[in-house]
Design a protein around this motif. Structure first.
Motif, PDB file in Angstrom:
ATOM      1  N   PHE A 100       0.857  -1.187   0.000  1.00  0.00           N
ATOM      2  CA  PHE A 100       0.000   0.000   0.000  1.00  0.00           C
ATOM      3  C   PHE A 100       0.894   1.238   0.000  1.00  0.00           C
ATOM      4  N   ASN A 101       0.624   2.173  -0.876  1.00  0.00           N
ATOM      5  CA  ASN A 101       1.352   3.438  -0.843  1.00  0.00           C
ATOM      6  C   ASN A 101       0.791   4.274   0.302  1.00  0.00           C
ATOM      7  N   MET A 102       1.616   4.472   1.327  1.00  0.00           N
ATOM      8  CA  MET A 102       1.163   5.140   2.552  1.00  0.00           C
ATOM      9  C   MET A 102       0.968   6.641   2.378  1.00  0.00           C
ATOM     10  N   HIS A 103       1.301   7.159   1.210  1.00  0.00           N
ATOM     11  CA  HIS A 103       1.158   8.593   0.962  1.00  0.00           C
ATOM     12  C   HIS A 103       0.100   8.902  -0.100  1.00  0.00           C
ATOM     13  N   ARG A 104      -0.669   7.894  -0.477  1.00  0.00           N
ATOM     14  CA  ARG A 104      -1.703   8.095  -1.498  1.00  0.00           C
ATOM     15  C   ARG A 104      -3.045   7.599  -0.994  1.00  0.00           C
TER      16      ARG A 104
ATOM     17  N   PRO B 241      -6.448   5.623  -1.335  1.00  0.00           N
ATOM     18  CA  PRO B 241      -7.217   5.743  -0.087  1.00  0.00           C
ATOM     19  C   PRO B 241      -6.475   5.216   1.143  1.00  0.00           C
ATOM     20  N   PHE B 242      -5.181   4.864   0.998  1.00  0.00           N
ATOM     21  CA  PHE B 242      -4.483   4.186   2.090  1.00  0.00           C
ATOM     22  C   PHE B 242      -3.802   5.125   3.076  1.00  0.00           C
ATOM     23  N   ALA B 243      -3.518   6.345   2.654  1.00  0.00           N
ATOM     24  CA  ALA B 243      -2.858   7.295   3.548  1.00  0.00           C
ATOM     25  C   ALA B 243      -3.735   7.582   4.759  1.00  0.00           C
ATOM     26  N   GLY B 244      -3.190   7.327   5.933  1.00  0.00           N
ATOM     27  CA  GLY B 244      -3.911   7.632   7.174  1.00  0.00           C
ATOM     28  C   GLY B 244      -5.102   6.746   7.465  1.00  0.00           C
ATOM     29  N   ASN B 245      -5.277   5.640   6.734  1.00  0.00           N
ATOM     30  CA  ASN B 245      -6.446   4.784   6.944  1.00  0.00           C
ATOM     31  C   ASN B 245      -6.002   3.335   7.199  1.00  0.00           C
ATOM     32  N   TYR B 246      -5.521   3.106   8.422  1.00  0.00           N
ATOM     33  CA  TYR B 246      -5.048   1.768   8.758  1.00  0.00           C
ATOM     34  C   TYR B 246      -6.206   0.772   8.829  1.00  0.00           C
TER      35      TYR B 246
END
Length: 559
Positions: A306-310, A312-317
């Motif tokens: 998951f790209n942690m800076h894009r 829908p994955f950024a900030g959504n664990y």
């Protein structure tokens, strides 16, 4: 990385690039007494000269180079290990690093200086191995490698960054004390540096010769050849551990796994590195083949990142966790991968020191996935834009991606597949331009630090941390683990704690761990594969039947 980092180095799975094989070998001019003029490169499974026949090896895949700094695949690494070796090696049975070209080593009181005494040994050209030669090999490998994962292994050494930037002519932290003593100055204490020295980038060769590959110190020597798809390696009479019981290795390269499998069954091969996935279950139920099947798990993983800076994955664990619970890994293994993998529940492969059997991790739980998806703000997938799942072009990768997409669809999540050519894919992954993408990881060195620090420490973002994962708490724990040079037990506890946090954060969807799928003839002894997929070719022995005896009878004797 371990090496394929995202498969970014050659340890990727299911991926075979069928490039034109570079012509590296030449037939050995060994005339047989009864048929003068016949060369060894011919198929010699059972000839009139069993005492001198080679070990016949089948390799499914490409070998474009055997030069340590350029190795790009498990196949290249496996064969190159017959020509080269390092100062130390990892003994899986004891779980410790042991000397090879080194005689002994010692750390300074502050653990920042490592002094290595080098044993008396020769290169295959007869030249002595010295500290000067070791430093020269390391300097050349560092300056010629194109893989950032290799460069990264040098960075703990003082002066490596300055050398990389062209500010110094050499790595000042690698000091030649005398011909038999090498001193390495580290930037800071590093408990895994000795493990790093097992990597091929630190293998030793004689840089004074311009031949490619250069003379090494391994148990075998490559012979020139004009035969396509065949390599001949003959015994190195200067080998420091003694004389190999096998006189030569004949390596046949195959593009088609079924052709290789057929040759093994026909008795033309003593060892085959890979069998067709669809044949694994048949082999395991075949009374003639099941005992020849190498069945062990390797330190290689297959995941989706998951790209942690894009979005829908950024900030959504919660979304990332939901997707980890949404995949029935076992079903994909059984229906797509031919039972050649096991399910992964976290960041470390089973069997690696530091692996936590008690870690709960992730398993298939569709109800929990639905609940977490709703908590993440996408009940039944509503409001979630189609996920674009990228992977490098390969039928196996596509089959896995399609299976994952189908399972996501069951939660109301739409997935679009994006297939890319390998070179372009690597660039996209390295530049962090993808949102959801396939990552394969082959251990660069035999320690959990390689998976955890390499893939999840923030200092590795853009190098081998392709998700952009950044957790200061994890960084602190991983730094502390590297600094823990006194207690291996305490260091492993730190690594396990770091993995727990990483798994909770779910920067990846961990899918599978690779299983070896090789075959070893009953005529072979002591051919053992370690967790890195490597073989100690010096230890291998061939058997030959006594007159009137069966191949696998007690009446066999060593060749």
């Amino acid at each position: 990385m371990s090496q394929e980092h995202i498969c970014v180095r050659g340890a990727f799975f299911l991926y075979l690039s069928y490039r034109t094989v570079v012509v590296l070998a030449v037939l050995i001019g060994l005339a047989l007494a009864a048929a003068g003029g016949i060369f060894w490169y011919q198929q010699v499974v059972y000839t009139s000269s069993l005492d001198t026949r080679p070990l016949n090896i089948g390799i499914v895949g490409d070998i474009d180079t055997l030069q340590p700094s350029q190795l790009d695949s498990p196949e290249e690494r496996l064969i190159a290990s017959a020509l080269y070796e390092g100062l130390v090696y990892y003994d899986e049975k004891s779980g410790t690093v042991k000397p090879r070209l080194a005689r002994s080593w010692r750390y300074s009181a502050d653990d920042k200086t490592l002094t290595i005494d080098i044993k008396k040994a020769q290169f295959s050209n007869g030249q002595p191995v010295t500290a000067e030669k070791v430093k020269a090999a390391w300097e050349k490998s560092f300056s010629t490698t194109k893989d950032w994962a290799n460069i990264n292994l040098f960075l703990p050494i003082q002066g490596s960054k300055a050398r990389l930037e062209g500010r110094t002519p050499d790595i000042t932290g690698v000091e030649v004390v005398d011909s038999n003593t090498l001193r390495i100055h580290l930037e800071k204490p590093n408990a895994v540096f000795l493990h790093m020295l097992t990597n091929p980038i630190f293998w030793v060769y004689d840089t004074a010769e311009t031949s490619d590959p250069a003379p090494g110190t391994g148990p075998f020597v490559l012979q020139p050849s004009d035969q396509d798809h065949t390599l001949i390696l003959v015994r190195n009479d200067n080998y420091h551990r003694g004389q190999s019981k096998v006189s030569a290795l004949q390596v046949t390269l195959y593009k088609e796994p079924y052709q290789a499998f057929g040759d093994f069954k026909a008795g033309k091969l003593d060892y085959l590195n890979q069998v067709p996935l669809a044949e694994i279950k048949n082999i395991e139920s075949n009374p003639d083949l099941k005992d020849q099947f190498v069945d062990r798990y390797l330190w290689e993983t297959y995941s989706l990142a998951f790209n942690m800076h894009r979005e829908p994955f950024a900030g959504n664990y919660l979304l990332r966790r939901a997707l980890n619970y949404a995949v029935d890994r076992k079903a994909i293994i059984e229906t797509v991968l031919g039972d050649a993998y096991r399910t992964s529940k976290g960041a470390l492969p089973m069997g690696m020191p530091g692996y936590n059997k008690q870690l709960r991790g992730y398993a298939y739980d569709p109800e929990k996935a639905k609940d977490l998806l709703a908590e993440a703000g996408y009940p039944g997938g509503e409001g979630l834009k189609p996920l674009i799942l990228a992977f490098n072009k390969d039928e196996g990768h596509r089959a896995v991606a399609e299976a994952v997409a189908q399972q996501f669809n069951q939660l109301g999540i739409d997935v679009q597949l994006q297939e890319m050519e390998w070179d372009y894919y690597k660039k996209q992954v390295s530049s962090m331009a993808l949102t959801l993408f396939r990552v394969g990881w082959h251990a660069d060195y035999p320690d959990a630090d390689n998976f955890l620090y390499g893939m999840y420490h923030s200092s590795q973002v853009g190098i081998s941390n392709h998700t952009g994962y950044n957790n200061p708490q994890v960084d602190k724990i991983l730094d502390a683990a590297r600094a823990e040079t006194k207690s291996q037990e305490e260091r492993l506890k730190l690594l396990q704690r770091a993995q727990e946090i990483i798994v909770d954060d779910a920067p990846m969807l961990w899918l599978f761990q690779k299983k070896a799928a090789a075959l070893v003839s009953t005529n072979v002894r002591k051919l053992e594969m370690d967790g890195m997929g490597m073989v100690d070719w010096f230890a291998v022995e061939l058997l030959k039947p006594l007159a009137g005896g069966e191949d696998d009878s007690p009446g066999q004797e060593q060749v």
